[in-house]
Design an enzyme around this catalytic site. Structure first.
Site, PDB file in Angstrom:
ATOM      1  N   HIS A   3       1.208  -9.805   5.526  1.00 40.21           N
ATOM      2  CA  HIS A   3       1.876  -8.496   5.435  1.00 40.21           C
ATOM      3  C   HIS A   3       2.506  -8.222   6.810  1.00 40.21           C
ATOM      4  CE1 HIS A   3       2.069  -4.050   5.368  1.00 40.21           C
ATOM      5  NE2 HIS A   3       1.963  -4.127   4.049  1.00 40.21           N
TER       6      HIS A   3
ATOM      7  N   LYS B 283      -6.894   2.421   0.492  1.00 39.26           N
ATOM      8  CA  LYS B 283      -6.861   1.401  -0.558  1.00 39.26           C
ATOM      9  C   LYS B 283      -8.239   1.212  -1.189  1.00 39.26           C
ATOM     10  CE  LYS B 283      -3.286  -1.335   1.777  1.00 39.26           C
ATOM     11  NZ  LYS B 283      -2.039  -1.072   1.085  1.00 39.26           N
TER      12      LYS B 283
ATOM     13  N   ASP C  16      -7.177  -9.460   8.639  1.00 38.13           N
ATOM     14  CA  ASP C  16      -6.619  -8.302   7.939  1.00 38.13           C
ATOM     15  C   ASP C  16      -7.352  -8.192   6.601  1.00 38.13           C
ATOM     16  OD1 ASP C  16      -5.196  -6.561   6.380  1.00 38.13           O
ATOM     17  OD2 ASP C  16      -3.228  -7.440   6.809  1.00 38.13           O
TER      18      ASP C  16
ATOM     19  N   CYS D  67       6.268  -5.575   1.711  1.00 43.93           N
ATOM     20  CA  CYS D  67       6.079  -5.751   3.158  1.00 43.93           C
ATOM     21  C   CYS D  67       5.677  -7.179   3.500  1.00 43.93           C
ATOM     22  CB  CYS D  67       5.050  -4.763   3.718  1.00 43.93           C
ATOM     23  SG  CYS D  67       5.514  -3.063   3.486  1.00 43.93           S
TER      24      CYS D  67
ATOM     25  N   GLN E 282      -6.813  -5.832   1.856  1.00 42.51           N
ATOM     26  CA  GLN E 282      -6.913  -6.079   0.408  1.00 42.51           C
ATOM     27  C   GLN E 282      -8.274  -6.636  -0.008  1.00 42.51           C
ATOM     28  OE1 GLN E 282      -4.847  -4.942  -1.678  1.00 42.51           O
ATOM     29  NE2 GLN E 282      -2.946  -4.678  -0.531  1.00 42.51           N
TER      30      GLN E 282
HETATM   31  N1  7TS Z   1      -2.306  -5.636   5.328  1.00 45.52           N
HETATM   32  C1  7TS Z   1      -2.250  -5.883   4.015  1.00 45.52           C
HETATM   33  C2  7TS Z   1      -2.726  -7.200   3.488  1.00 45.52           C
HETATM   34  C3  7TS Z   1      -1.770  -4.890   3.159  1.00 45.52           C
HETATM   35  O1  7TS Z   1      -1.725  -5.133   1.851  1.00 45.52           O
HETATM   36  C4  7TS Z   1      -1.348  -3.655   3.700  1.00 45.52           C
HETATM   37  C5  7TS Z   1      -0.740  -2.572   2.846  1.00 45.52           C
HETATM   38  C6  7TS Z   1      -1.448  -3.458   5.078  1.00 45.52           C
HETATM   39  C7  7TS Z   1      -1.921  -4.467   5.863  1.00 45.52           C
HETATM   40  C8  7TS Z   1      -1.055  -2.173   5.743  1.00 45.52           C
HETATM   41  O2  7TS Z   1      -1.950  -1.168   5.426  1.00 45.52           O
HETATM   42  P1  7TS Z   1      -1.670   0.344   5.881  1.00 45.52           P
HETATM   43  O3  7TS Z   1      -2.748   1.111   5.220  1.00 45.52           O
HETATM   44  O4  7TS Z   1      -1.747   0.380   7.353  1.00 45.52           O
HETATM   45  O5  7TS Z   1      -0.316   0.673   5.364  1.00 45.52           O
HETATM   46  N2  7TS Z   1      -0.148  -3.075   1.670  1.00 45.52           N
HETATM   47  C9  7TS Z   1       0.648  -2.428   0.817  1.00 45.52           C
HETATM   48  C10 7TS Z   1       1.098  -3.024  -0.348  1.00 45.52           C
HETATM   49  O6  7TS Z   1       0.841  -4.155  -0.690  1.00 45.52           O
HETATM   50  N3  7TS Z   1       1.855  -2.144  -1.014  1.00 45.52           N
HETATM   51  O7  7TS Z   1       1.907  -1.008  -0.311  1.00 45.52           O
HETATM   52  C11 7TS Z   1       1.147  -1.173   0.830  1.00 45.52           C
END
Ligand code: 7TS
Length: 406
Positions: free
Chosen positions: A121, A224, A198, A364, A201
């Site tokens: 990501h 999430k 990371d 992303c 997920q």
């Molecule tokens: N890393 C992964 C693997 C992710 O899926 C996401 C967000 C992030 C980092 C960033 O997380 P945040 O909470 O800081 O935004 N992924 C997604 C997605 O897959 N669709 O919308 C956000």
């Protein structure tokens, strides 16, 4: 056995009707829905305890601080960590920026090597790109196989004595691939590199034990995993948090301040400048409590069942192309796909007209889509409140989309 009807009843938004039909929310990988207990924990804090933390002399502020620190302890236990190793951030993105900054300040010199993967990501890619640029270090991406697994043989060849950090996602937000973190850690530690994971997920769907993974730092977001937005976690080993310089500076992260210099508080406070997301941390603790009550093994099994069903349904339709591992056991609770010749935005728009929410776009992960030869994809993702019937309704709606647009 979990009572799915009861669980669904805990999520107020699922009562929403779209054109008279119940909402089918298949975009939990973007952000999950929130149970009543999380919404209540946040609002109860504002109604009954609201005060700033770590500074008040009065009882109200003491209670707020207690709740905030109890949230930290709860999250620490959830990932098998010690609470002084848990830094609250705004989310995964901020946590990874902090880690990349600090690793850069303490370990990376010109000519050193930084490893990421082709499936990251942007949140776990761009901070490392910026670090490589700042330090004139070399950034390399571990390639993926056709089925969307990391090429570990290629990874081993990339490890040298100048490899200082490996930044890797636990579960891909597009391919769904679950990466073998402990194997990666073992190889990386062999050359003295640190491993930053990371877990955006994975934390929402499986039991995480940082000691078993063996990594050096790990990041995830509250929103999430049934928790609020605006709160996330950076876990890192104590010796790293001790050695790392602060990322943001200001109030609450200091020990003593003069006009021309300052000394730092002990971690985790050193990394929590300013007023933290207090209500959100308390909401996250309520989310952790909710997940633990169900049991992370049950959460994972449920996600896997729905993913198995979705994969089988999509695989049986010859006009559907699926990305990532073919087996649900090798995946998180999501599936990315395309209908041959159709634009993902058109597919998602027609599904939306039936009250079915999926994500369409590059999620992303533009370099990954480029690697797959795609501009974009559709993605259905699941959480504890989704049902088999919803997955079946999604597959049937997809057939109507295909008939309408092919
Ligand atoms: N890393 C992964 C693997 C992710 O899926 C996401 C967000 C992030 C980092 C960033 O997380 P945040 O909470 O800081 O935004 N992924 C997604 C997605 O897959 N669709 O919308 C956000």
């Amino acid at each position: 056995m979990m009572d799915l009807a009861q669980i669904r009843g805990d999520f107020p938004v699922l009562k929403r009707l779209e054109n008279g039909k119940p909402l089918i929310y298949l975009d939990s990988a973007s952000t999950s829905q929130k149970p009543h207990s999380v919404i209540l924990a946040e609002s109860r804090f504002y109604q009954e305890q609201n005060a700033n933390v770590r500074r008040g002399i009065y009882l109200l502020a003491y209670e707020a601080t207690e709740l905030y620190e109890a949230a930290r302890r709860r999250v620490a236990t959830f990932i098998g960590a010690r609470s002084e190793e848990v830094v609250f951030t705004r989310g995964t993105t901020e946590a990874l920026n902090l880690a990349a900054w600090a690793v850069g300040e303490t370990r990376v010199s010109p000519g050193d090597r930084i490893l990421v993967t082709e499936m990251e990501h942007h949140a776990n890619l761009i901070p490392w790109q910026e670090l490589a640029r700042r330090k004139r270090a070399e950034l390399l991406a571990i390639p993926i196989s056709e089925e969307g697994h990391l090429d570990l043989a290629a990874f081993r060849k990339m490890l040298t004595s100048r490899t200082k950090v490996v930044a890797v996602t636990h579960v891909s937000n597009v391919l769904g691939t679950v990466n073998p973190i402990s194997d990666i850690v073992e190889e990386a530690h062999g050359v003295g590199a640190v491993v930053v994971v990371d877990a955006a997920q994975s934390a929402p769907h499986m039991s995480l034990r940082v000691t078993e993974l063996g990594c050096d730092a790990l990041a995830f977001s509250g929103h999430k995993m049934l928790g609020p937005t605006g709160i996330g976690v950076l876990w890192a080993k104590s010796e790293l948090l001790e050695a790392w310089p602060p990322f943001l500076t200001g109030g609450e992260m200091i020990r003593e301040v003069w006009l021309d210099r300052a000394t730092w508080a002990d971690p985790p406070a050193k990394f929590e400048a300013g007023t933290p997301p207090i209500a959100q941390a308390i909401g996250l603790a309520a989310a952790v409590e909710y997940l633990e009550r169900i049991g992370m093994d049950v959460v994972q099994t449920h996600g896997r069942e729905l993913t198995t069903l979705a994969l089988a349904g999509l695989q049986s339709r010859p006009h559907v192309e699926i990305y990532g591992p073919k087996k649900a056991e090798e995946r998180g609770a999501l599936v990315a796909f395309n209908l041959r010749g159709l634009h993902p935005h058109d597919v998602a728009t027609l599904l939306d007209q039936e009250g079915i929410c999926i994500r369409a776009g590059h999620h992303c992960a533009q370099p990954l889509h480029r690697r797959l030869g795609l501009a974009a994809s559709c993605r259905a993702s699941f959480h504890i409140y989704n049902t088999r019937e919803e997955v079946e309704a999604f597959l049937e709606a997809l057939d109507r989309v295909w008939e309408a647009l092919r």
